[in-house]
Design a protein around this motif. Sequence first.
Motif, PDB file in Angstrom:
ATOM      1  N   GLY A   1       3.959  10.237   4.086  1.00  0.00           N
ATOM      2  CA  GLY A   1       3.491  11.270   4.837  1.00  0.00           C
ATOM      3  C   GLY A   1       2.868  12.367   4.113  1.00  0.00           C
ATOM      4  N   SER A   2       2.753  12.538   2.949  1.00  0.00           N
ATOM      5  CA  SER A   2       2.072  13.776   1.919  1.00  0.00           C
ATOM      6  C   SER A   2       0.826  13.440   2.030  1.00  0.00           C
ATOM      7  CB  SER A   2       2.444  13.366   0.511  1.00  0.00           C
ATOM      8  OG  SER A   2       4.077  13.696   0.264  1.00  0.00           O
ATOM      9  N   THR A   3      -0.182  14.642   2.492  1.00  0.00           N
ATOM     10  CA  THR A   3      -1.360  14.559   2.777  1.00  0.00           C
ATOM     11  C   THR A   3      -2.108  15.349   1.804  1.00  0.00           C
ATOM     12  OG1 THR A   3      -1.368  16.465   4.242  1.00  0.00           O
ATOM     13  CG2 THR A   3      -1.105  14.253   5.436  1.00  0.00           C
ATOM     14  N   ASN A   4      -3.565  15.391   1.620  1.00  0.00           N
ATOM     15  CA  ASN A   4      -4.470  15.941   0.739  1.00  0.00           C
ATOM     16  C   ASN A   4      -5.732  15.925   1.495  1.00  0.00           C
ATOM     17  OD1 ASN A   4      -5.067  17.288  -1.686  1.00  0.00           O
ATOM     18  ND2 ASN A   4      -6.208  15.160  -2.308  1.00  0.00           N
ATOM     19  N   TYR A   5      -6.263  17.335   1.576  1.00  0.00           N
ATOM     20  CA  TYR A   5      -7.755  17.305   1.959  1.00  0.00           C
ATOM     21  C   TYR A   5      -8.754  18.084   1.191  1.00  0.00           C
ATOM     22  CZ  TYR A   5      -5.177  16.623   6.589  1.00  0.00           C
ATOM     23  OH  TYR A   5      -4.466  16.050   7.718  1.00  0.00           O
ATOM     24  N   ALA A   6      -9.871  17.674   1.332  1.00  0.00           N
ATOM     25  CA  ALA A   6     -11.120  18.236   0.660  1.00  0.00           C
ATOM     26  C   ALA A   6     -11.072  19.586   1.271  1.00  0.00           C
ATOM     27  CB  ALA A   6     -12.270  17.638   0.955  1.00  0.00           C
ATOM     28  N   ASP A   7     -11.446  20.838   0.663  1.00  0.00           N
ATOM     29  CA  ASP A   7     -11.497  21.911   0.972  1.00  0.00           C
ATOM     30  C   ASP A   7     -12.537  22.338   2.249  1.00  0.00           C
ATOM     31  OD1 ASP A   7     -11.049  23.704  -2.142  1.00  0.00           O
ATOM     32  OD2 ASP A   7      -9.663  22.872  -0.671  1.00  0.00           O
ATOM     33  N   SER A   8     -13.684  21.378   2.064  1.00  0.00           N
ATOM     34  CA  SER A   8     -14.723  21.341   3.186  1.00  0.00           C
ATOM     35  C   SER A   8     -14.063  20.932   4.569  1.00  0.00           C
ATOM     36  CB  SER A   8     -15.871  20.634   2.765  1.00  0.00           C
ATOM     37  OG  SER A   8     -15.457  19.244   2.566  1.00  0.00           O
TER      38      SER A   8
ATOM     39  N   ILE B   1       0.714  -1.251   0.040  1.00  0.00           N
ATOM     40  CA  ILE B   1       0.012   0.056  -0.084  1.00  0.00           C
ATOM     41  C   ILE B   1       0.937   1.179   0.027  1.00  0.00           C
ATOM     42  CG2 ILE B   1      -1.692   1.339   1.228  1.00  0.00           C
ATOM     43  CD1 ILE B   1      -2.774  -1.220   2.459  1.00  0.00           C
ATOM     44  N   ASN B   2       0.454   2.172  -0.693  1.00  0.00           N
ATOM     45  CA  ASN B   2       1.168   3.572  -0.853  1.00  0.00           C
ATOM     46  C   ASN B   2       0.386   4.545  -0.094  1.00  0.00           C
ATOM     47  OD1 ASN B   2       2.641   5.825  -1.233  1.00  0.00           O
ATOM     48  ND2 ASN B   2       2.210   5.905  -3.214  1.00  0.00           N
ATOM     49  N   THR B   3      -1.059   4.714  -0.868  1.00  0.00           N
ATOM     50  CA  THR B   3      -1.851   5.814  -0.354  1.00  0.00           C
ATOM     51  C   THR B   3      -2.981   5.148   0.600  1.00  0.00           C
ATOM     52  OG1 THR B   3      -1.155   7.121  -2.070  1.00  0.00           O
ATOM     53  CG2 THR B   3      -3.396   7.838  -1.183  1.00  0.00           C
ATOM     54  N   MET B   4      -3.415   5.948   1.677  1.00  0.00           N
ATOM     55  CA  MET B   4      -4.414   5.313   2.430  1.00  0.00           C
ATOM     56  C   MET B   4      -5.331   6.710   2.578  1.00  0.00           C
ATOM     57  SD  MET B   4      -3.114   2.655   5.199  1.00  0.00           S
ATOM     58  CE  MET B   4      -4.761   2.137   5.481  1.00  0.00           C
ATOM     59  N   GLY B   5      -6.593   6.419   2.612  1.00  0.00           N
ATOM     60  CA  GLY B   5      -7.456   7.665   2.951  1.00  0.00           C
ATOM     61  C   GLY B   5      -8.700   7.440   3.376  1.00  0.00           C
ATOM     62  N   TRP B   6      -9.386   8.548   3.069  1.00  0.00           N
ATOM     63  CA  TRP B   6     -11.011   8.656   3.790  1.00  0.00           C
ATOM     64  C   TRP B   6     -11.876   9.101   2.797  1.00  0.00           C
ATOM     65  CZ3 TRP B   6     -12.334   5.782   8.043  1.00  0.00           C
ATOM     66  CH2 TRP B   6     -11.296   5.333   8.913  1.00  0.00           C
ATOM     67  N   TYR B   7     -12.957   8.660   2.443  1.00  0.00           N
ATOM     68  CA  TYR B   7     -13.900   9.182   1.737  1.00  0.00           C
ATOM     69  C   TYR B   7     -15.254   9.188   2.403  1.00  0.00           C
ATOM     70  CZ  TYR B   7     -10.898   8.611  -2.261  1.00  0.00           C
ATOM     71  OH  TYR B   7      -9.553   8.813  -3.241  1.00  0.00           O
TER      72      TYR B   7
ATOM     73  N   ALA C   1      -9.788  13.073   2.822  1.00  0.00           N
ATOM     74  CA  ALA C   1      -8.541  13.302   3.074  1.00  0.00           C
ATOM     75  C   ALA C   1      -7.617  11.833   2.597  1.00  0.00           C
ATOM     76  CB  ALA C   1      -8.143  13.415   4.316  1.00  0.00           C
ATOM     77  N   THR C   2      -6.427  12.154   2.244  1.00  0.00           N
ATOM     78  CA  THR C   2      -5.365  11.005   1.766  1.00  0.00           C
ATOM     79  C   THR C   2      -4.181  11.426   2.264  1.00  0.00           C
ATOM     80  OG1 THR C   2      -4.837  11.771  -0.143  1.00  0.00           O
ATOM     81  CG2 THR C   2      -6.728  10.480  -0.335  1.00  0.00           C
ATOM     82  N   ILE C   3      -3.330  10.286   2.457  1.00  0.00           N
ATOM     83  CA  ILE C   3      -2.024  10.379   3.076  1.00  0.00           C
ATOM     84  C   ILE C   3      -1.233   9.345   2.393  1.00  0.00           C
ATOM     85  CG2 ILE C   3      -2.532   8.898   5.123  1.00  0.00           C
ATOM     86  CD1 ILE C   3      -0.225  10.565   6.670  1.00  0.00           C
ATOM     87  N   THR C   4       0.135   9.737   1.794  1.00  0.00           N
ATOM     88  CA  THR C   4       0.865   8.652   1.405  1.00  0.00           C
ATOM     89  C   THR C   4       1.767   7.938   2.363  1.00  0.00           C
ATOM     90  OG1 THR C   4       2.713  10.025   1.086  1.00  0.00           O
ATOM     91  CG2 THR C   4       1.227  10.173  -0.887  1.00  0.00           C
ATOM     92  N   ARG C   5       2.599   6.958   1.958  1.00  0.00           N
ATOM     93  CA  ARG C   5       3.223   6.121   2.907  1.00  0.00           C
ATOM     94  C   ARG C   5       4.372   7.251   3.441  1.00  0.00           C
ATOM     95  NH1 ARG C   5       4.575   1.035   4.534  1.00  0.00           N
ATOM     96  NH2 ARG C   5       2.851   0.275   3.317  1.00  0.00           N
TER      97      ARG C   5
END
Length: 116
Positions: free
Chosen positions: A55-62, A31-37, A49-53
């Motif tokens: 530690g890079s993160t990405n979030y929905a604006d909301s 697994i590389n990326t894990m996240g929530w939908y 939101a997602t996070i890579t192995r």
Amino acid sequence: QVQLLDSGGGLVQAGGSLRLSCAASGNSFSINTMGWYRQAPGKQRELVATITRAGSTNYADSVKGRFTISRDNAKNTVYLQMNSLKPEDTAVYYCAARSYSGAAYWAQGTQVTVSS
């Protein structure tokens, strides 16, 4: 194969907090990326939101500034700390994972209900 087990949902009042957890088992080293939908009734599933192995993160604006995604690679577990919850955050939250080869995996989902 990878199996995901998510937990931590529940009922909370607006302004409250919840912490979701998702543990991966099986071929978890792939697994590389894990996240929530999340998916609210009558709406399409959307990224939270997602996070890579690494530690890079990405979030929905909301959810920026309210939710924090984190990951413990040693435990193959991803967390979603949700603060300042709003009624519009009510949804089924799904943990997801994507392998380095592109395969996608989903957990069964956990209900989050925020009352006003």
